[in-house]
Design a protein around this motif. Structure first.
Motif, PDB file in Angstrom:
ATOM      1  N   SER A   1      -8.051  -1.260 -17.501  1.00  0.00           N
ATOM      2  CA  SER A   1      -6.878  -2.029 -17.933  1.00  0.00           C
ATOM      3  C   SER A   1      -5.644  -1.127 -17.917  1.00  0.00           C
ATOM      4  O   SER A   1      -5.718   0.076 -17.648  1.00  0.00           O
ATOM      5  N   LEU A   2      -4.492  -1.703 -18.227  1.00  0.00           N
ATOM      6  CA  LEU A   2      -3.242  -0.945 -18.172  1.00  0.00           C
ATOM      7  C   LEU A   2      -3.224   0.226 -19.151  1.00  0.00           C
ATOM      8  O   LEU A   2      -2.542   1.224 -18.913  1.00  0.00           O
ATOM      9  N   LYS A   3      -3.982   0.135 -20.232  1.00  0.00           N
ATOM     10  CA  LYS A   3      -4.008   1.234 -21.196  1.00  0.00           C
ATOM     11  C   LYS A   3      -4.675   2.486 -20.620  1.00  0.00           C
ATOM     12  O   LYS A   3      -4.569   3.581 -21.197  1.00  0.00           O
TER      13      LYS A   3
ATOM     14  N   ARG B   1       0.859  -1.191   0.000  1.00  0.00           N
ATOM     15  CA  ARG B   1       0.000   0.000   0.000  1.00  0.00           C
ATOM     16  C   ARG B   1       0.890   1.234   0.000  1.00  0.00           C
ATOM     17  O   ARG B   1       1.697   1.434   0.899  1.00  0.00           O
ATOM     18  N   ASN B   2       0.748   2.062  -1.044  1.00  0.00           N
ATOM     19  CA  ASN B   2       1.517   3.296  -1.130  1.00  0.00           C
ATOM     20  C   ASN B   2       0.626   4.412  -1.656  1.00  0.00           C
ATOM     21  O   ASN B   2      -0.351   4.173  -2.357  1.00  0.00           O
ATOM     22  N   ARG B   3       0.957   5.643  -1.317  1.00  0.00           N
ATOM     23  CA  ARG B   3       0.153   6.793  -1.722  1.00  0.00           C
ATOM     24  C   ARG B   3       0.990   8.063  -1.636  1.00  0.00           C
ATOM     25  O   ARG B   3       2.130   8.040  -1.185  1.00  0.00           O
ATOM     26  N   ARG B   4       0.388   9.159  -2.087  1.00  0.00           N
ATOM     27  CA  ARG B   4       0.998  10.499  -2.030  1.00  0.00           C
ATOM     28  C   ARG B   4       2.370  10.571  -2.686  1.00  0.00           C
ATOM     29  O   ARG B   4       3.345  10.932  -2.013  1.00  0.00           O
ATOM     30  N   PRO B   5       2.545  10.296  -3.956  1.00  0.00           N
ATOM     31  CA  PRO B   5       1.496   9.801  -4.860  1.00  0.00           C
ATOM     32  C   PRO B   5       1.510   8.280  -4.915  1.00  0.00           C
ATOM     33  O   PRO B   5       2.528   7.652  -4.603  1.00  0.00           O
ATOM     34  N   PRO B   6       0.410   7.659  -5.336  1.00  0.00           N
ATOM     35  CA  PRO B   6       0.416   6.210  -5.534  1.00  0.00           C
ATOM     36  C   PRO B   6       1.326   5.827  -6.697  1.00  0.00           C
ATOM     37  O   PRO B   6       1.412   6.540  -7.690  1.00  0.00           O
ATOM     38  N   LYS B   7       1.996   4.703  -6.557  1.00  0.00           N
ATOM     39  CA  LYS B   7       3.058   4.350  -7.500  1.00  0.00           C
ATOM     40  C   LYS B   7       2.698   3.194  -8.431  1.00  0.00           C
ATOM     41  O   LYS B   7       3.526   2.766  -9.237  1.00  0.00           O
ATOM     42  N   ASP B   8       1.495   2.624  -8.299  1.00  0.00           N
ATOM     43  CA  ASP B   8       1.111   1.517  -9.172  1.00  0.00           C
ATOM     44  C   ASP B   8      -0.387   1.584  -9.431  1.00  0.00           C
ATOM     45  O   ASP B   8      -1.125   2.283  -8.719  1.00  0.00           O
ATOM     46  N   PRO B   9      -0.887   0.878 -10.463  1.00  0.00           N
ATOM     47  CA  PRO B   9      -2.303   0.987 -10.839  1.00  0.00           C
ATOM     48  C   PRO B   9      -3.282   0.656  -9.720  1.00  0.00           C
ATOM     49  O   PRO B   9      -4.312   1.337  -9.566  1.00  0.00           O
ATOM     50  N   VAL B  10      -3.010  -0.389  -8.931  1.00  0.00           N
ATOM     51  CA  VAL B  10      -3.945  -0.770  -7.875  1.00  0.00           C
ATOM     52  C   VAL B  10      -4.065   0.347  -6.844  1.00  0.00           C
ATOM     53  O   VAL B  10      -5.170   0.720  -6.426  1.00  0.00           O
ATOM     54  N   ASN B  11      -2.945   0.909  -6.441  1.00  0.00           N
ATOM     55  CA  ASN B  11      -2.983   1.977  -5.448  1.00  0.00           C
ATOM     56  C   ASN B  11      -3.605   3.258  -5.990  1.00  0.00           C
ATOM     57  O   ASN B  11      -4.234   4.013  -5.244  1.00  0.00           O
TER      58      ASN B  11
END
Length: 560
Positions: free
Chosen positions: A488-490, A411-421
Motif C-alpha cells: 500500500s502507499l504507506k 513507464r519511467n525508471r532510473r529512478p522510478p517516479k511512482d509506486p507502480v514503477n
C-alpha cells in the motif's frame, strides 16, 4: 594419448551415455539436496580420519583407508575411498545411497552377463577399482558394494564378462570425449526408459521433451520436478553478517541474535544493502553452485558471485557463432518479441476491462507484424510501440480507487517516479537475477544475446529471455500486490521527483515475488504443471538445445 578417465565416470556412461555427456563433457552437474548432503557426509568422513602414526612399512602392511591410483595401459585413474584386506587379496569397498536390486535375474548389458544382485553401473565402477589395484601390484579378485537404501552388502567377483564390460565402457568414454568437439555428437536421449525417473540430471536432459519435439516419441511423462529443491534466502538487515557452521548458513544480526539455515535448502542467496558474507561461506556456496547476488539498499542489482565459468563451453561457442548470424538472430528475436507482446495482451485482456479493447486490437496487430519484419531495427521499433501502448493500458488493471490516485505516470525508471514503477523495477531486478543464475547453470553466456545490443555491463541474453516472462511474473504480481493491499502507499516514500519502497514494503515484495515463483503453471507444449522458477530453467535449457542444433526451433512461453 587421451587424458585418463576417472573411474567415477564409468558409472554414468554405463547408466546412460547422455548423462555421461552432460556431466563430464558439458560439466552440467547441479547440486541438489542429495548431492549437498552427500558432500557433507564425505567431508565429515574425511575429518574423522586420523593420521596414522605407523611408518611406511607398517602402513603398507595394512589396508589403507583410501588410495589414489592410475594406469597408463587402462588409461584410467581414480580414488578408492575404502580398501580392505582379506584372504591375501585387496578388496575395494564402495558405498551407494540407493537400494540393491533383488538379484533374481542376471543383467544382460551390451552382450555381457553381469551379476543380478548389484546394479551394472555400480559393478563396472567397482571392477575398474579392482583393475587399478591389480595393475599397481595389489592382487584383487572381488570387491564389495554396500547399498544404504536396503542395508545390503553384495560381494562382486570380477568375472571375465565384468572385466570385458568395464574395458568396453572405458573405451566408449574415451570415444565420446574425443567426439565432443562436434556438437552433433550429443548422445540421443533414452526413449521411454525407467532410468530417467532415477536420473539426477533428468531435468537437464529433458528426455521425453526432446524426443517429443524431435518426433521420436509421443510420450510426455512427468519426469521434470515441479519445483526446485530449495528456496532463495534474502538478507536485508543492515549490519548482518553471514557465516558457515557445519552444514548451516549462520546469520548474525547486530543485536547479537543468530539464525541458522540448512545450506541444502538454499538455491540462491540475495544480500541487500550493508550485509557481509564470510569468505569461508562464499567459497562453499560457489563450490555448491549456489549464486550470491548483491543488491543495493534500493534494490538495484550490483553483481553476482558464482563459480568459475567452466560449464558447457561448446554451447557458448555455438552461441557466439549463431547469434552473430543475422538470419538466426533475427528469427529467434522475432519469436521472443512476438511472445512478449502476446503475453502482455493476455494480461491486459484478463485484468483491464472494456477500457483496453482498442489497445488489445493494437497489440494483436503489432505482434503479428513482429513476425514479418526484415531487420532487428524494425523489430525494436515494433516492440517500442507495443510497450508504449501496453503501459498506457496498465493503470486500467488497477482497482478504481487506486487508479484515481494516479499511481502510474507511464513507464519511467532510473529512478522510478511512482509506486507502480518502483515495484516494476524491483521485480525486473529480481527476474534479472534469476535468469542470470539460470543462464550460468545451463552454461550460456548471459552477456551475449540475439536481440538486445551488446554493451559493457549489460546482460543482453538475460534481457532477451526476460522479455517473455516480464508480464507473466513481474507485471502480474505488481497488479495483484496493489489490488489486494499487500503493498500500500504507506510502504513508499514519495518525493517530488522520485519514489522509494521502504524496507518493510520491500521485504513484503520479496515474499510476494517468491510466492509467485513457486506457483505452478501448465507448460503449453508438454501439458504438465511446473513452477515459474522451474519454467525459467526449462526454457533456457531448450534455448540451449536449439543453439546447439539438437532442437529444430525454440518456442518461448506464451499463455492463453
Amino acid at each position: 594419448m587421451n587424458h585418463p578417465i576417472p573411474i567415477r565416470m564409468l558409472n554414468e556412461i554405463q547408466y546412460c551415455e547422455r548423462l555421461f555427456y552432460f556431466m563430464h563433457v558439458q560439466k552440467l552437474f547441479d547440486e541438489n539436496v542429495d548431492t549437498v548432503e552427500g558432500s557433507a557426509q564425505h567431508e565429515r568422513a574425511e575429518r574423522s580420519k586420523r593420521p596414522s602414526k605407523m611408518g611406511p612399512k607398517e602402513l603398507w602392511g595394512d589396508a589403507p583407508r583410501s588410495l589414489k591410483l592410475g594406469d597408463e595401459l587402462l588409461n584410467i585413474t581414480g580414488v578408492l575411498d575404502a580398501v580392505s584386506h582379506e584372504e591375501n587379496s585387496w578388496i575395494p569397498v564402495e558405498s551407494k545411497h540407493s537400494s540393491a536390486p533383488d538379484g533374481l535375474n542376471p543383467f544382460k548389458v551390451d552382450g555381457f552377463l553381469l551379476e543380478g544382485s548389484a546394479w551394472p553401473n555400480d559393478q563396472i565402477q567397482l571392477c575398474a577399482q579392482g583393475l587399478l589395484l591389480n595393475a599397481n601390484g595389489y592382487p584383487c579378485e572381488y570387491g564389495y558394494l554396500f547399498y544404504r537404501g536396503n542395508k545390503k552388502k553384495v560381494k562382486i567377483y570380477f568375472t571375465e564378462d565384468l572385466i570385458a564390460a568395464t574395458k568396453y565402457y572405458i573405451k566408449k568414454a574415451h570415444e565420446i570425449l574425443v567426439l565432443s568437439a562436434d556438437e552433433s555428437a550429443i548422445p540421443k536421449p533414452l526413449i521411454d526408459s525407467n532410468k530417467c525417473f532415477r536420473c539426477s540430471l533428468n531435468y537437464i536432459c529433458l528426455p521425453d521433451e526432446t524426443n517429443y519435439l524431435l518426433g521420436a516419441s509421443s510420450t510426455i511423462r512427468k519426469i521434470v520436478p515441479s519445483r526446485a529443491d530449495g528456496g532463495v534466502l534474502y538478507v536485508s538487515e543492515p549490519g548482518a553478517k553471514l557465516g558457515k557452521s557445519g552444514e548451516e548458513l549462520i546469520i548474525q544480526y547486530k543485536d547479537g541474535q543468530k539464525q541458522g539455515v540448512p545450506i541444502k535448502d538454499i538455491i540462491q542467496v540475495s544480500l541487500i544493502g550493508n550485509v557481509q558474507c564470510s569468505t569461508q561461506l562464499l567459497h562453499f556456496l560457489m563450490q555448491s553452485n549456489i549464486h550470491v547476488s548483491y543488491l543495493s539498499s534500493h534494490g538495484r542489482l550490483i553483481g553476482v558471485s558464482s563459480s568459475l565459468v567452466t560449464k558447457n563451453v561448446l554451447t557458448r561457442q555455438q552461441q557466439f557463432i549463431k547469434f552473430t548470424n543475422p538470419e538466426f538472430g533475427l528469427n529467434l528475436a522475432k519469436q521472443i518479441v512476438y511472445a512478449k507482446i502476446r503475453n502482455q495482451r493476455t494480461l491486459l485482456r484478463r485484468n483491464g476491462g472494456s477500457e483496453v479493447k482498442e489497445i488489445l486490437t493494437d497489440l494483436k496487430s503489432l505482434s503479428d507484424s513482429a513476425l514479418n519484419v526484415l531487420s532487428i531495427e524494425q523489430l525494436r521499433g515494433i516492440e517500442g510501440i507495443s510497450a508504449k501502448r501496453y503501459f498506457a493500458g496498465f493503470p486500467f488493471m488497477l482497482k478504481n480507487e487506486l487508479r484515481e490516485l494516479n499511481l502510474m505516470k507511464g513507464r519511467n525508471r532510473r529512478p522510478p517516479k511512482d509506486p507502480v514503477n518502483v515495484l516494476l523495477s524491483l521485480g525486473y531486478t529480481l527476474l534479472t537475477r534469476d535468469i542470470h543464475a539460470a543462464c550460468g547453470s545451463v552454461g550460456l553466456d548471459p552477456m551475449f544475446g540475439c536481440y538486445h545490443r551488446p554493451e559493457a555491463g549489460r546482460p543482453a541474453l538475460v534481457l532477451d529471455v526476460m522479455e517473455t516472462f516480464r508480464p507473466l511474473i513481474v507485471d502480474s504480481i505488481v497488479i495483484r500486490a496493489l489490488n489486494t493491499g499487500e503493498i500500500s502507499l504507506k510502504d513508499f516514500y514519495i518525493g517530488k521527483d522520485s519514489c522509494q519502497l521502504l524496507k518493510h514494503g520491500r521485504d513484503s515484495f520479496f515474499a510476494i515475488y517468491e510466492r509467485r515463483m513457486h506457483e505452478t503453471i501448465t507448460e503449453p507444449i508438454f501439458g504438465y504443471k511446473i513452477s515459474y522458477r522451474r519454467m525459467l530453467d526449462l526454457h533456457i535449457r531448450m534455448l540451449a538445445r536449439y543453439i546447439e542444433g539438437e532442437l529444430p526451433e525454440y518456442k518461448p512461453l506464451m499463455t492463453r
